[in-house]
Motif scaffolding. Structure first.
Motif, PDB file in Angstrom:
ATOM      1  N   THR A   1      -5.051 -14.189   6.007  1.00  0.00           N
ATOM      2  CA  THR A   1      -5.805 -13.803   4.815  1.00  0.00           C
ATOM      3  C   THR A   1      -5.632 -12.309   4.567  1.00  0.00           C
ATOM      4  OG1 THR A   1      -7.456 -15.534   5.214  1.00  0.00           O
ATOM      5  CG2 THR A   1      -8.114 -13.703   3.791  1.00  0.00           C
ATOM      6  N   VAL A   2      -5.391 -11.952   3.320  1.00  0.00           N
ATOM      7  CA  VAL A   2      -5.286 -10.556   2.903  1.00  0.00           C
ATOM      8  C   VAL A   2      -6.335 -10.293   1.840  1.00  0.00           C
ATOM      9  CG1 VAL A   2      -3.803  -8.758   1.933  1.00  0.00           C
ATOM     10  CG2 VAL A   2      -2.792 -10.584   3.321  1.00  0.00           C
ATOM     11  N   VAL A   3      -7.073  -9.196   1.977  1.00  0.00           N
ATOM     12  CA  VAL A   3      -8.022  -8.738   0.965  1.00  0.00           C
ATOM     13  C   VAL A   3      -7.589  -7.329   0.569  1.00  0.00           C
ATOM     14  CG1 VAL A   3     -10.429  -8.231   0.430  1.00  0.00           C
ATOM     15  CG2 VAL A   3      -9.872 -10.126   1.982  1.00  0.00           C
ATOM     16  N   ALA A   4      -7.416  -7.091  -0.729  1.00  0.00           N
ATOM     17  CA  ALA A   4      -6.816  -5.831  -1.151  1.00  0.00           C
ATOM     18  C   ALA A   4      -7.324  -5.390  -2.515  1.00  0.00           C
ATOM     19  CB  ALA A   4      -5.293  -5.971  -1.208  1.00  0.00           C
ATOM     20  N   SER A   5      -7.206  -4.103  -2.779  1.00  0.00           N
ATOM     21  CA  SER A   5      -7.569  -3.569  -4.095  1.00  0.00           C
ATOM     22  C   SER A   5      -6.740  -4.210  -5.194  1.00  0.00           C
ATOM     23  CB  SER A   5      -7.366  -2.054  -4.131  1.00  0.00           C
ATOM     24  OG  SER A   5      -8.207  -1.400  -3.213  1.00  0.00           O
ATOM     25  N   GLU A   6      -5.490  -4.544  -4.853  1.00  0.00           N
ATOM     26  CA  GLU A   6      -4.614  -5.191  -5.824  1.00  0.00           C
ATOM     27  C   GLU A   6      -3.525  -5.957  -5.080  1.00  0.00           C
ATOM     28  OE1 GLU A   6      -1.418  -2.127  -7.401  1.00  0.00           O
ATOM     29  OE2 GLU A   6      -3.444  -1.285  -7.656  1.00  0.00           O
TER      30      GLU A   6
ATOM     31  N   LEU B   1       0.822  -1.208   0.000  1.00  0.00           N
ATOM     32  CA  LEU B   1       0.000   0.000   0.000  1.00  0.00           C
ATOM     33  C   LEU B   1       0.857   1.260   0.000  1.00  0.00           C
ATOM     34  CD1 LEU B   1      -3.135   0.509   0.144  1.00  0.00           C
ATOM     35  CD2 LEU B   1      -2.755   1.087   2.542  1.00  0.00           C
ATOM     36  N   PHE B   2       2.001   1.212   0.671  1.00  0.00           N
ATOM     37  CA  PHE B   2       2.905   2.366   0.683  1.00  0.00           C
ATOM     38  C   PHE B   2       3.277   2.756  -0.748  1.00  0.00           C
ATOM     39  CE2 PHE B   2       6.977   4.522   1.172  1.00  0.00           C
ATOM     40  CZ  PHE B   2       6.752   5.339   2.266  1.00  0.00           C
ATOM     41  N   ARG B   3       3.670   1.773  -1.570  1.00  0.00           N
ATOM     42  CA  ARG B   3       4.046   2.064  -2.955  1.00  0.00           C
ATOM     43  C   ARG B   3       2.818   2.369  -3.819  1.00  0.00           C
ATOM     44  NH1 ARG B   3       8.468   1.552  -6.139  1.00  0.00           N
ATOM     45  NH2 ARG B   3       8.123   1.250  -8.366  1.00  0.00           N
TER      46      ARG B   3
ATOM     47  N   PRO C   1       0.315   2.604  -8.206  1.00  0.00           N
ATOM     48  CA  PRO C   1      -0.558   1.427  -8.232  1.00  0.00           C
ATOM     49  C   PRO C   1      -0.436   0.720  -9.578  1.00  0.00           C
ATOM     50  CG  PRO C   1      -1.855   3.409  -8.553  1.00  0.00           C
ATOM     51  CD  PRO C   1      -0.460   3.856  -8.233  1.00  0.00           C
ATOM     52  N   ARG C   2      -0.607  -0.587  -9.575  1.00  0.00           N
ATOM     53  CA  ARG C   2      -0.462  -1.348 -10.817  1.00  0.00           C
ATOM     54  C   ARG C   2      -1.798  -1.647 -11.496  1.00  0.00           C
ATOM     55  NH1 ARG C   2       3.272  -6.474  -9.716  1.00  0.00           N
ATOM     56  NH2 ARG C   2       1.883  -6.749  -7.913  1.00  0.00           N
ATOM     57  N   ARG C   3      -2.893  -1.652 -10.733  1.00  0.00           N
ATOM     58  CA  ARG C   3      -4.175  -2.048 -11.313  1.00  0.00           C
ATOM     59  C   ARG C   3      -5.289  -1.037 -11.039  1.00  0.00           C
ATOM     60  NH1 ARG C   3      -1.589  -6.941 -10.257  1.00  0.00           N
ATOM     61  NH2 ARG C   3      -1.796  -8.499 -11.909  1.00  0.00           N
ATOM     62  N   GLN C   4      -4.940   0.163 -10.713  1.00  0.00           N
ATOM     63  CA  GLN C   4      -5.950   1.172 -10.417  1.00  0.00           C
ATOM     64  C   GLN C   4      -6.571   1.688 -11.715  1.00  0.00           C
ATOM     65  OE1 GLN C   4      -4.908   3.794  -7.256  1.00  0.00           O
ATOM     66  NE2 GLN C   4      -6.253   5.443  -7.932  1.00  0.00           N
ATOM     67  N   ARG C   5      -7.882   1.573 -11.820  1.00  0.00           N
ATOM     68  CA  ARG C   5      -8.583   1.950 -13.054  1.00  0.00           C
ATOM     69  C   ARG C   5      -8.916   3.436 -13.121  1.00  0.00           C
ATOM     70  NH1 ARG C   5     -12.998  -2.993 -12.759  1.00  0.00           N
ATOM     71  NH2 ARG C   5     -11.567  -4.714 -13.224  1.00  0.00           N
ATOM     72  N   TYR C   6      -9.038   4.092 -11.978  1.00  0.00           N
ATOM     73  CA  TYR C   6      -9.462   5.487 -11.936  1.00  0.00           C
ATOM     74  C   TYR C   6      -8.479   6.257 -11.067  1.00  0.00           C
ATOM     75  CZ  TYR C   6     -13.708   3.195 -13.511  1.00  0.00           C
ATOM     76  OH  TYR C   6     -14.606   2.418 -14.201  1.00  0.00           O
ATOM     77  N   GLY C   7      -7.837   7.271 -11.646  1.00  0.00           N
ATOM     78  CA  GLY C   7      -6.823   8.016 -10.919  1.00  0.00           C
ATOM     79  C   GLY C   7      -5.475   7.316 -10.992  1.00  0.00           C
ATOM     80  N   THR C   8      -4.431   8.044 -10.643  1.00  0.00           N
ATOM     81  CA  THR C   8      -3.075   7.500 -10.745  1.00  0.00           C
ATOM     82  C   THR C   8      -2.258   7.671  -9.477  1.00  0.00           C
ATOM     83  OG1 THR C   8      -2.330   9.584 -11.713  1.00  0.00           O
ATOM     84  CG2 THR C   8      -2.938   7.820 -13.240  1.00  0.00           C
ATOM     85  N   VAL C   9      -2.557   8.678  -8.669  1.00  0.00           N
ATOM     86  CA  VAL C   9      -1.792   8.950  -7.454  1.00  0.00           C
ATOM     87  C   VAL C   9      -2.761   9.083  -6.284  1.00  0.00           C
ATOM     88  CG1 VAL C   9      -0.229  10.545  -6.285  1.00  0.00           C
ATOM     89  CG2 VAL C   9       0.029  10.117  -8.737  1.00  0.00           C
ATOM     90  N   ASN C  10      -2.443   8.424  -5.179  1.00  0.00           N
ATOM     91  CA  ASN C  10      -3.304   8.439  -3.993  1.00  0.00           C
ATOM     92  C   ASN C  10      -2.616   9.233  -2.888  1.00  0.00           C
ATOM     93  OD1 ASN C  10      -5.418   6.460  -4.999  1.00  0.00           O
ATOM     94  ND2 ASN C  10      -3.548   5.262  -5.235  1.00  0.00           N
TER      95      ASN C  10
END
Length: 269
Positions: free
Chosen positions: A212-217, A25-27, A32-41
């Motif tokens: 178990t890990v659940v994540a956006s990517e 998440l830090f990186r 992000p590698r699979r973010q469909r909307y936006g590029t920087v968080n």
């Protein structure tokens, strides 16, 4: 918009989940590698975690980018937990509220995050305010779409709904009121993780004995990561993951009720 992650398993440092993985998440806050909307968080971040013997989680949130907080990596190195939820934020609409707008939101034993955006906010959800007690609206932590979605979820939880039902019913209620919304919701009580995939990416990694890990990517290239199909409810504990299709209201009678469970792929140890 945004990236989030939840972990449930043996006690580890926050950094083991959030900082150390090569694509953690830090990186993901800047690459992000699979973010469909936006590029920087970079519009805020937060992490919530549970300590032994205390059902109410602690939180650390900031309004700026996670990489700009010089204390966070130190905190993440030494704080240990068996359950956490964290997020980095790309604001739907820039505005006020600063740290208060950063997930995770909290109420009682729960932590919550929303990856997505409500179409037509705020007007599209104005009709739903009538279903909330006035105190819930006045107690919202922030004035954004995610905080209002959390108010809807929390109202159901406090009324006694199970976590999966609360998320499913909220997603379908908001989707009816605001078609085109992206509603990837993530919830934990410290004993389970519940999530929805609705308009954006969601993955999980379940490893016997390792949690178990659940994540956006995915935060690394482990081949055992499993992508969750769109319009799916995920419910996980320390040993099992269950996927259930989310049906439209007219298909199920009651929103979110009655779908057939879809067993997840097995991950070898």
């Amino acid at each position: 918009m945004c990236r989030h992650v939840a972990y449930l398993g043996p006690e580890v440092s926050l950094g083991t989940v959030l900082v150390e993985p090569p694509h953690g998440l830090f990186r993901q806050s800047w690459a992000p590698r699979r973010q469909r909307y936006g590029t920087v968080n970079a519009d805020g971040f937060g992490v919530g975690w549970y300590a032994d013997g205390d059902p109410v989680p602690g939180r650390y949130r900031r309004a700026g980018p996670i990489w700009g907080d010089l204390s966070f990596t130190d905190l993440a190195r030494v704080v240990r937990t068996g359950a956490l939820l964290a997020a980095v934020r790309d604001a739907t609409v820039p505005g006020a509220d600063q740290e208060a707008a950063a997930a995770p939101y909290a109420g009682g034993p729960w932590l919550f995050s929303h990856n997505g955006a409500v179409a037509g906010w705020p007007g599209s959800l104005a009709p739903l305010t009538g279903g909330l007690p006035a105190v819930e609206i006045l107690s919202m932590e922030a004035r954004n779409d995610s905080a209002f979605v959390w108010a809807l979820v929390l109202n159901r939880l406090r009324a006694g709904d199970e976590e999966g039902q609360a998320l499913a019913d909220t997603v379908l209620e908001v989707a009816r009121a605001a078609p085109g919304s992206r509603l990837n919701l993530l919830l934990t009580s410290g004993d389970s993780i519940t999530a929805t995939a609705w308009g954006d990416t969601l993955w999980y990694l379940a490893r016997p004995g390792r949690g178990t890990v659940v994540a956006s990517e995915p935060y690394d290239d482990d081949p055992h990561w499993v992508e969750v199909p769109d319009r799916t409810l995920l419910v996980a504990d320390r040993t099992d993951v269950l996927l259930t299709p989310l049906k439209e209201p007219e298909e199920t009678g009651r929103p979110g009720a009655g779908p057939v469970p879809v067993p997840p792929k097995e991950s070898p140890a």
